[in-house]
Design an enzyme around this catalytic site. Structure first.
Site, PDB file in Angstrom:
ATOM      1  N   HIS A  32      81.056  -7.968 -55.320  1.00  8.24           N
ATOM      2  CA  HIS A  32      80.301  -7.438 -56.482  1.00  8.24           C
ATOM      3  C   HIS A  32      80.189  -5.917 -56.340  1.00  8.24           C
ATOM      4  O   HIS A  32      79.435  -5.418 -55.509  1.00  8.24           O
ATOM      5  CB  HIS A  32      78.895  -8.043 -56.520  1.00  8.24           C
ATOM      6  CG  HIS A  32      78.072  -7.583 -57.685  1.00  8.24           C
ATOM      7  ND1 HIS A  32      77.408  -8.452 -58.517  1.00  8.24           N
ATOM      8  CD2 HIS A  32      77.804  -6.364 -58.181  1.00  8.24           C
ATOM      9  CE1 HIS A  32      76.776  -7.781 -59.450  1.00  8.24           C
ATOM     10  NE2 HIS A  32      76.996  -6.483 -59.261  1.00  8.24           N
ATOM     11  N   HIS A  87      80.399  -1.928 -58.635  1.00  8.38           N
ATOM     12  CA  HIS A  87      80.583  -1.131 -59.859  1.00  8.38           C
ATOM     13  C   HIS A  87      81.458   0.071 -59.505  1.00  8.38           C
ATOM     14  O   HIS A  87      81.050   0.904 -58.690  1.00  8.38           O
ATOM     15  CB  HIS A  87      79.239  -0.641 -60.396  1.00  8.38           C
ATOM     16  CG  HIS A  87      78.325  -1.767 -60.776  1.00  8.38           C
ATOM     17  ND1 HIS A  87      78.251  -2.269 -62.058  1.00  8.38           N
ATOM     18  CD2 HIS A  87      77.494  -2.524 -60.023  1.00  8.38           C
ATOM     19  CE1 HIS A  87      77.398  -3.281 -62.080  1.00  8.38           C
ATOM     20  NE2 HIS A  87      76.922  -3.453 -60.857  1.00  8.38           N
ATOM     21  N   ARG A 117      82.865   2.008 -62.057  1.00  9.01           N
ATOM     22  CA  ARG A 117      82.759   2.952 -63.181  1.00  9.01           C
ATOM     23  C   ARG A 117      84.135   3.318 -63.740  1.00  9.01           C
ATOM     24  O   ARG A 117      85.100   2.610 -63.543  1.00  9.01           O
ATOM     25  CB  ARG A 117      81.996   4.225 -62.756  1.00  9.01           C
ATOM     26  CG  ARG A 117      80.666   3.970 -62.036  1.00  9.01           C
ATOM     27  CD  ARG A 117      79.676   3.201 -62.868  1.00  9.01           C
ATOM     28  NE  ARG A 117      78.338   3.247 -62.293  1.00  9.01           N
ATOM     29  CZ  ARG A 117      77.425   2.320 -62.465  1.00  9.01           C
ATOM     30  NH1 ARG A 117      77.677   1.248 -63.200  1.00  9.01           N
ATOM     31  NH2 ARG A 117      76.223   2.428 -61.942  1.00  9.01           N
ATOM     32  N   ASN A 124      80.684  -3.726 -66.710  1.00  4.06           N
ATOM     33  CA  ASN A 124      79.683  -3.091 -67.588  1.00  4.06           C
ATOM     34  C   ASN A 124      79.987  -1.617 -67.850  1.00  4.06           C
ATOM     35  O   ASN A 124      79.191  -0.738 -67.566  1.00  4.06           O
ATOM     36  CB  ASN A 124      78.256  -3.283 -67.050  1.00  4.06           C
ATOM     37  CG  ASN A 124      78.028  -2.645 -65.690  1.00  4.06           C
ATOM     38  OD1 ASN A 124      78.963  -2.479 -64.904  1.00  4.06           O
ATOM     39  ND2 ASN A 124      76.786  -2.283 -65.398  1.00  4.06           N
ATOM     40  N   LYS A 160      81.261 -12.427 -66.259  1.00  6.29           N
ATOM     41  CA  LYS A 160      79.938 -11.950 -65.863  1.00  6.29           C
ATOM     42  C   LYS A 160      78.950 -12.131 -67.009  1.00  6.29           C
ATOM     43  O   LYS A 160      79.198 -11.690 -68.128  1.00  6.29           O
ATOM     44  CB  LYS A 160      80.031 -10.458 -65.495  1.00  6.29           C
ATOM     45  CG  LYS A 160      78.702  -9.817 -65.136  1.00  6.29           C
ATOM     46  CD  LYS A 160      78.113 -10.387 -63.853  1.00  6.29           C
ATOM     47  CE  LYS A 160      76.691  -9.882 -63.623  1.00  6.29           C
ATOM     48  NZ  LYS A 160      76.602  -8.861 -62.623  1.00  6.29           N
ATOM     49  N   LEU A 201      68.344  -2.851 -59.827  1.00  2.00           N
ATOM     50  CA  LEU A 201      67.995  -4.105 -60.491  1.00  2.00           C
ATOM     51  C   LEU A 201      68.898  -5.226 -60.006  1.00  2.00           C
ATOM     52  O   LEU A 201      70.108  -4.991 -59.889  1.00  2.00           O
ATOM     53  CB  LEU A 201      68.120  -3.950 -62.014  1.00  2.00           C
ATOM     54  CG  LEU A 201      67.023  -3.101 -62.650  1.00  2.00           C
ATOM     55  CD1 LEU A 201      67.368  -2.770 -64.097  1.00  2.00           C
ATOM     56  CD2 LEU A 201      65.664  -3.810 -62.575  1.00  2.00           C
ATOM     57  N   ASP A 238      76.961  -4.643 -54.709  1.00  2.00           N
ATOM     58  CA  ASP A 238      76.369  -4.102 -55.941  1.00  2.00           C
ATOM     59  C   ASP A 238      76.251  -2.583 -55.848  1.00  2.00           C
ATOM     60  O   ASP A 238      75.321  -1.995 -56.406  1.00  2.00           O
ATOM     61  CB  ASP A 238      74.994  -4.727 -56.240  1.00  2.00           C
ATOM     62  CG  ASP A 238      74.574  -4.500 -57.690  1.00  2.00           C
ATOM     63  OD1 ASP A 238      75.432  -4.146 -58.517  1.00  2.00           O
ATOM     64  OD2 ASP A 238      73.378  -4.670 -57.986  1.00  2.00           O
ATOM     65  N   HIS A 288      75.219   6.456 -59.634  1.00  2.00           N
ATOM     66  CA  HIS A 288      74.749   7.225 -60.794  1.00  2.00           C
ATOM     67  C   HIS A 288      74.611   8.665 -60.340  1.00  2.00           C
ATOM     68  O   HIS A 288      74.252   8.925 -59.182  1.00  2.00           O
ATOM     69  CB  HIS A 288      73.361   6.747 -61.256  1.00  2.00           C
ATOM     70  CG  HIS A 288      73.355   5.398 -61.895  1.00  2.00           C
ATOM     71  ND1 HIS A 288      73.697   5.180 -63.213  1.00  2.00           N
ATOM     72  CD2 HIS A 288      73.052   4.179 -61.392  1.00  2.00           C
ATOM     73  CE1 HIS A 288      73.595   3.889 -63.489  1.00  2.00           C
ATOM     74  NE2 HIS A 288      73.209   3.260 -62.401  1.00  2.00           N
ATOM     75  N   ALA A 340      68.971   2.578 -62.791  1.00  2.00           N
ATOM     76  CA  ALA A 340      68.915   1.622 -61.675  1.00  2.00           C
ATOM     77  C   ALA A 340      70.268   1.579 -60.984  1.00  2.00           C
ATOM     78  O   ALA A 340      71.301   1.518 -61.636  1.00  2.00           O
ATOM     79  CB  ALA A 340      68.587   0.234 -62.212  1.00  2.00           C
TER      80      ALA A 340
HETATM   81  O1  DOR Z   1      70.906  -1.594 -59.948  1.00  2.67           O
HETATM   82  C1  DOR Z   1      71.794  -1.963 -60.693  1.00  2.67           C
HETATM   83  N1  DOR Z   1      72.747  -1.116 -61.153  1.00  2.67           N
HETATM   84  N2  DOR Z   1      71.821  -3.244 -61.075  1.00  2.67           N
HETATM   85  C2  DOR Z   1      72.684  -3.688 -61.988  1.00  2.67           C
HETATM   86  O2  DOR Z   1      72.617  -4.848 -62.314  1.00  2.67           O
HETATM   87  C3  DOR Z   1      73.630  -2.766 -62.649  1.00  2.67           C
HETATM   88  C4  DOR Z   1      73.882  -1.592 -61.832  1.00  2.67           C
HETATM   89  C5  DOR Z   1      74.581  -0.485 -62.603  1.00  2.67           C
HETATM   90  O3  DOR Z   1      75.563  -0.751 -63.276  1.00  2.67           O
HETATM   91  O4  DOR Z   1      74.135   0.670 -62.485  1.00  2.67           O
HETATM   92 ZN    ZN Z   2      75.807  -5.088 -60.290  1.00  5.87          ZN
END
Ligand code: DOR
Ligand code: ZN
Length: 359
Positions: free
Chosen positions: A25, A27, A29, A53, A111, A231, A259, A263, A275
């Site tokens: 899992h 991200h 980007r 996402n 997802k 999150l 995860d 950011h 988050a």
């Molecule tokens: O903390 C998080 N950041 N939880 C998520 O589910 C999404 C993720 C994000 O894409 O920044």
């Molecule tokens: Zn995630």
């Protein structure tokens, strides 16, 4: 396998060699941020389940294939890494688009983001009933469902969102689709640990490096700490303890999923901060530190390299990864090409160093 080696200086240093791990899992980007972060994951992990996402989200086979190409293009020449792509479920997504993407090998899983649960989830699913036909089709073709397990509504306390999701959404979905394989992503509560432990073979869970180390107090230590905000939000310490026990238990229903979610520093240090915790640069080191503290380094390989492929029904990786016990200072801020990110463990000295193959 741990070995005690004699170093050239005459001291001893311990190395931990495990089968090459995967991140189930992450991200990665897009654009400049993808260029910044992709190789931190690719250098540590042979494969990763890549979250969809983006803006706009990955909802078609063509978008999934194009994103996979962009990820590969962002890596240094010669890097061996396999991005495993996911489709973002919406209220109106076509089950045949999903099935076609799975059949062609573009998509590994779907997802489920409940609408507005987290970053870029506005197009997520507003009621699970809206994707009933998609779930039916997924069960039929044995395509895994990955869930962000939180119910978002004004009357539910943010610390209760995950537990409510188990009752209101996940249990009914599993009852209706008893053969559907489901990964409950980034679990944060003892309730989820028990739910997965006591559930059928079709349910598994990923655990992040950060939820094994922080609890909700870490967000408020001497002031507000936006870099500890993610999150699902970190919960009470007792929940963290349950996650740590589950991770080192050797139960194959629990496996590694960072995860890692970068950011920009300015987007986190803000009146309405995003988050996400960027753990990719030191992910394996962080897990190793936790397993070491739990006296369970011998269980890291199962968690990081064996249980994930077993659940996803994919072959285990052939290569190896090595960690060396040695102090490693982590920068407070990482910068490149106008991007500034505060990594997980920023400013700390970690006890382990990941050694890229061939070093
Ligand atoms: O903390 C998080 N950041 N939880 C998520 O589910 C999404 C993720 C994000 O894409 O920044
Ligand atoms: Zn995630």
């Amino acid at each position: 396998m741990t070995d005690t080696l004699t170093s050239p200086s005459g001291g001893t240093s311990e190395t931990l060699t495990i089968r090459a791990p995967d991140d189930w899992h992450v991200h990665l980007r897009d654009g400049d941020m993808l260029a910044f972060c992709a190789d931190y994951t690719a250098r540590q992990f042979a494969r990763a389940i890549v979250m969809p996402n983006l803006v706009p989200p990955i909802t078609t086979e063509a978008m999934g294939a194009a994103y996979r190409d962009r990820i590969l293009a962002a890596l240094p020449a010669g890097r061996k890494f396999e991005p495993l792509m996911t489709a973002y479920l919406t209220d109106t997504i076509d089950p045949e688009e999903i099935a076609s993407g799975f059949k062609s090998g573009v998509f590994t899983a779907c997802k489920l983001y409940p609408a507005n649960a987290t970053t870029n989830s506005a197009s997520g699913v507003s009621d699970v009933k809206n994707i009933w036909r998609v779930l039916e089709r997924m069960q039929e073709i044995d395509m895994p469902l990955l869930v962000h397990g939180e119910v978002v509504s004004a009357d539910i306390d943010i610390f209760d969102r995950e537990a409510v999701f188990l009752d209101q959404v996940l249990a009914p979905v599993m009852k209706a689709f008893p053969r559907l394989r489901v990964v409950l992503e980034h679990i944060t509560t003892e309730d989820s640990v028990r739910f997965v432990e006591n559930g059928p073979e079709t349910i598994a869970a990923t655990i992040t490096a950060h939820h094994l180390r922080i609890d909700r107090n870490d967000m408020f230590k001497g002031g507000m700490r936006p870099h500890a905000y993610c999150l699902p939000v970190a919960k009470r310490r007792l929940h963290r303890e349950a996650l740590r026990k589950a991770a080192v238990s050797g139960n194959p229903k629990f496996f590694l999923g960072t995860d890692s979610a970068p950011h920009q520093r300015s987007d986190k240090e803000s009146a309405c901060g995003c988050a996400g915790i960027f753990s990719a640069p030191n992910a394996l080191e962080s897990y190793a530190q936790t397993f070491d503290e739990m006296g369970a380094l011998d269980r890291l390989e199962g968690f990081a390299s064996e249980f994930g492929p077993k659940f996803y029904q994919l072959p285990k990786n052939e290569g190896e990864a090595q960690l060396r016990r040695s102090p490693q200072p982590v920068p407070e801020i990482m910068t490149a090409d106008g991007i500034e990110i505060v990594p997980f463990h920023g400013g700390e000295t970690m006890g382990w160093i990941f050694q890229p193959p061939g070093v």
